[in-house]
Enzyme design. Sequence first.
Site, PDB file in Angstrom:
ATOM      1  N   SER A 138      71.809 -28.103  94.455  1.00 35.09           N
ATOM      2  CA  SER A 138      72.412 -28.985  95.458  1.00 35.09           C
ATOM      3  C   SER A 138      73.681 -29.575  94.866  1.00 35.09           C
ATOM      4  O   SER A 138      73.797 -29.717  93.642  1.00 35.09           O
ATOM      5  CB  SER A 138      71.449 -30.114  95.825  1.00 35.09           C
ATOM      6  OG  SER A 138      72.090 -31.115  96.609  1.00 35.09           O
ATOM      7  N   TYR A 151      66.889 -37.966  93.290  1.00 36.00           N
ATOM      8  CA  TYR A 151      67.247 -36.601  93.690  1.00 36.00           C
ATOM      9  C   TYR A 151      68.379 -36.078  92.813  1.00 36.00           C
ATOM     10  O   TYR A 151      68.352 -34.923  92.384  1.00 36.00           O
ATOM     11  CB  TYR A 151      67.641 -36.592  95.163  1.00 36.00           C
ATOM     12  CG  TYR A 151      67.825 -35.207  95.743  1.00 36.00           C
ATOM     13  CD1 TYR A 151      66.839 -34.239  95.616  1.00 36.00           C
ATOM     14  CD2 TYR A 151      68.976 -34.879  96.451  1.00 36.00           C
ATOM     15  CE1 TYR A 151      66.995 -32.968  96.164  1.00 36.00           C
ATOM     16  CE2 TYR A 151      69.149 -33.620  97.005  1.00 36.00           C
ATOM     17  CZ  TYR A 151      68.149 -32.663  96.857  1.00 36.00           C
ATOM     18  OH  TYR A 151      68.319 -31.409  97.403  1.00 36.00           O
TER      19      TYR A 151
END
Length: 252
Positions: A138, A151
């Site tokens: 990501s 995250y």
Amino acid sequence: MTEGIQNKAAVVTGASTGIGEATVRALRAEGWTVFAVARRQDRLEALAAETGAVAIPADVTDDADVARLVDEVTRGGGIDTLINVAGGARGADRLADAKTEDWEWMFEVNVLGTMKLTRAFLPMLRACGEGTILNLTSTAGLSAYEGGGGYNAAKFAQHALTGALRLEEAEHNVRVIEVAPGLVQTEEFALNRLGDQEAAAKVYAGVEKPLTAADVADVVRYAVTAPHHVNLDQIIIRPVAQAANYKLIRKG
């Protein structure tokens, strides 16, 4: 078991929804044998019935499930490509309010799940002569942002292990690819992270043409079907409206 596969068989994790499911569809459309892996058996079986993929329900964080997965794939003829899509985010708390259980889940799935699948399949990928591993990370693993600490940390770790793996496996002719998407509108990602449909909808509000799961899957398909000596080390994919993690154009 893997001799002569030549870029035609893959394990795809996270296959019950979103980018994983779209990747299964993209590779099956190319004629690949695809072992579709996720925890939700009902969704996998529906996908398999529609696409011809081989459904293998498994939890990528569970050692016994991973061992069983390798056995089933071996009996099914083996693979030359591993595509680690399983992962996700939970919570958007600042560090001062971090929930330990959210962080533990994110590290377990994004980092340890990727490690366990990769470790388990590396002997097979080395043996086939032209193995490929693609990790879906990501842009959160490349640039931190407020409320993203957990995250960010998990995806930074996954990004780092991908880089180390590339260095370690080049001598075995295993290419290692990283695909790092930005804003992707999928059925479940924001909902699972925020736990509320209204909050999830706000993530995409006013954004013209966010990426779709199919957009990312098409990039994954391109990367793993390129001639094996071509290694797209790192691919960053964002919608035009997202110039950076912190710059997102919203209209209306």
